[in-house]
Motif scaffolding. Structure first.
Motif, PDB file in Angstrom:
ATOM      1  N   ALA A 228      -2.632   5.602  14.171  1.00  0.00           N
ATOM      2  CA  ALA A 228      -3.559   5.178  13.117  1.00  0.00           C
ATOM      3  C   ALA A 228      -4.489   6.318  12.732  1.00  0.00           C
ATOM      4  O   ALA A 228      -5.698   6.241  12.879  1.00  0.00           O
ATOM      5  N   SER A 232      -3.719   7.091   7.049  1.00  0.00           N
ATOM      6  CA  SER A 232      -2.274   6.882   7.132  1.00  0.00           C
ATOM      7  C   SER A 232      -1.830   5.612   6.425  1.00  0.00           C
ATOM      8  O   SER A 232      -0.781   5.587   5.769  1.00  0.00           O
ATOM      9  N   ASP A 233      -2.609   4.542   6.546  1.00  0.00           N
ATOM     10  CA  ASP A 233      -2.230   3.300   5.877  1.00  0.00           C
ATOM     11  C   ASP A 233      -2.347   3.421   4.359  1.00  0.00           C
ATOM     12  O   ASP A 233      -1.521   2.869   3.617  1.00  0.00           O
ATOM     13  N   ARG A 234      -3.348   4.160   3.894  1.00  0.00           N
ATOM     14  CA  ARG A 234      -3.489   4.360   2.446  1.00  0.00           C
ATOM     15  C   ARG A 234      -2.337   5.194   1.900  1.00  0.00           C
ATOM     16  O   ARG A 234      -1.789   4.893   0.831  1.00  0.00           O
ATOM     17  N   ALA A 236       0.639   5.431   3.240  1.00  0.00           N
ATOM     18  CA  ALA A 236       1.831   4.581   3.302  1.00  0.00           C
ATOM     19  C   ALA A 236       1.876   3.621   2.129  1.00  0.00           C
ATOM     20  O   ALA A 236       2.939   3.426   1.510  1.00  0.00           O
ATOM     21  N   THR A 242       6.025   2.745   5.467  1.00  0.00           N
ATOM     22  CA  THR A 242       5.343   2.252   6.652  1.00  0.00           C
ATOM     23  C   THR A 242       4.565   3.381   7.310  1.00  0.00           C
ATOM     24  O   THR A 242       4.784   4.566   7.032  1.00  0.00           O
ATOM     25  N   ARG A 243       3.676   2.990   8.220  1.00  0.00           N
ATOM     26  CA  ARG A 243       2.901   3.997   8.954  1.00  0.00           C
ATOM     27  C   ARG A 243       3.819   4.943   9.722  1.00  0.00           C
ATOM     28  O   ARG A 243       3.588   6.155   9.760  1.00  0.00           O
ATOM     29  N   ASN A 244       4.865   4.398  10.356  1.00  0.00           N
ATOM     30  CA  ASN A 244       5.788   5.251  11.106  1.00  0.00           C
ATOM     31  C   ASN A 244       6.524   6.222  10.199  1.00  0.00           C
ATOM     32  O   ASN A 244       6.763   7.384  10.564  1.00  0.00           O
ATOM     33  N   VAL A 246       5.405   7.498   7.440  1.00  0.00           N
ATOM     34  CA  VAL A 246       4.442   8.545   7.092  1.00  0.00           C
ATOM     35  C   VAL A 246       4.297   9.537   8.235  1.00  0.00           C
ATOM     36  O   VAL A 246       4.254  10.755   8.019  1.00  0.00           O
ATOM     37  N   ALA A 247       4.244   9.044   9.479  1.00  0.00           N
ATOM     38  CA  ALA A 247       4.106   9.932  10.628  1.00  0.00           C
ATOM     39  C   ALA A 247       5.299  10.873  10.752  1.00  0.00           C
ATOM     40  O   ALA A 247       5.139  12.066  11.072  1.00  0.00           O
ATOM     41  N   LEU A 289      -4.450  12.886   5.427  1.00  0.00           N
ATOM     42  CA  LEU A 289      -4.052  12.671   6.818  1.00  0.00           C
ATOM     43  C   LEU A 289      -4.778  13.619   7.763  1.00  0.00           C
ATOM     44  O   LEU A 289      -4.964  13.307   8.947  1.00  0.00           O
TER      45      LEU A 289
END
Length: 291
Positions: A228, A232-234, A236, A242-244, A246-247, A289
């Motif tokens: 988190a 990251s959520d924005r 995504a 999804t967050r993953n 993006v990671a 990020l």
């Protein structure tokens, strides 16, 4: 987003093995949480592996000690994918397991041949594509010499049992020590969106200068830490991702030598991870990020 891993581009491992930059890690195939958690049915792991190859994965990272209650990652890989046409299968040696199957201590130099030969037998190959010397436990890298053990692996490489060598969980000094012994094709260290230690940033820079692959383990946190990161959520949400995803896209954007190996025992999670190959983060995304 493109479901094909080749959307992330490729990397020339060791100067002669071209592989897609987004690979697959086999640690979660035997159990839901590495060396703990529920044991998975072998058929589930086999289905994940075959689907991974359908999606374009050509680099699978494993280890002989990835096992739980008789379910072993190497066995699943062999059953699902042998004879590995077009696949690079990497393994790690060094740790010795205790009675519960957990890595507990390190093999001495003279014990590495037995581990390499066991991996060759389990995977049913005459030569291993990439073998890492896995150093230490889950503590931060550094503090011990690696030259003697790496030299033992280099001898096996000279014999033709290993194509390329790597090191895992090392610092810059240990990488330099290993490179004095033999060429290093890959470094595998703990690195992700919320775990960027200064030492690993230094190590990544050296890998970039030298054309060495940097393979981040726990690219999605490994279940030990939430990814988190601020924004990251924005990010995504802007990409419908999804967050993953993006990671993983962040790792791919971080360096051209970065080869993430997200692992899972679920076909659905696999497909989500592999779709990250087609996600292109903008400069604004990366800045958010990093904030």
């Amino acid at each position: 987003m493109n479901m094909q891993t080749n959307a992330a581009g490729s990397f020339l491992l060791g100067g002669d093995l071209e592989i897609d930059r987004l690979g697959f890690g086999a640690m979660r195939l035997p159990a839901s949480f590495g060396f703990a958690g529920d044991v998975r049915k072998p058929e589930e792991g086999i289905a994940v592996l075959r689907r991974a190859v359908e999606l374009g994965v050509d680099h699978i990272d494993s280890a002989g000690f990835y096992a739980r209650e008789g379910v072993r990652a190497h066995d699943l890989i062999r059953r699902a994918l042998h004879p590995y046409d077009g696949l690079v299968v990497a393994t790690k040696v060094g740790p010795l397991t205790d009675e519960e199957g957990r890595p507990a201590r390190q093999a001495p130099p003279e014990g590495l041949r037995k581990l390499v030969e066991a991996d060759m037998e389990a995977l049913e190959v005459a030569r291993l594509d990439l073998v890492y010397l896995r150093v230490g436990g889950m503590s931060e890298p550094g503090g011990e010499a690696v030259g003697e053990r790496f030299a033992a692996l280099a001898e096996l490489r000279e014999e033709g049992l290993i194509r390329h060598l790597g090191v895992s969980n090392v610092d810059a000094a240990q990488l330099a020590e290993a490179r004095e012994v033999a060429p290093v094709a890959a470094v595998q260290n703990h690195f992700n969106l919320v775990n960027t230690r200064p030492g690993d940033i230094e190590l990544l820079a050296e890998c970039e200068r030298s054309g060495i692959a940097f393979v981040p383990f726990f690219p999605l946190g490994g279940g030990f830490q939430p990814l988190a990161a601020a924004g990251s959520d924005r990010v995504a949400a802007r990409h419908g991702a999804t967050r993953n995803q993006v990671a993983l896209a962040w790792l791919l954007a971080r360096s051209p030598v970065m080869l993430p190996i997200p692992g899972t025992g679920s076909v659905a999670h696999l497909e989500e991870n592999m779709a990250a190959a087609g996600l292109r983060l903008t400069g604004a995304d990366l800045a958010e990020l990093a904030a």
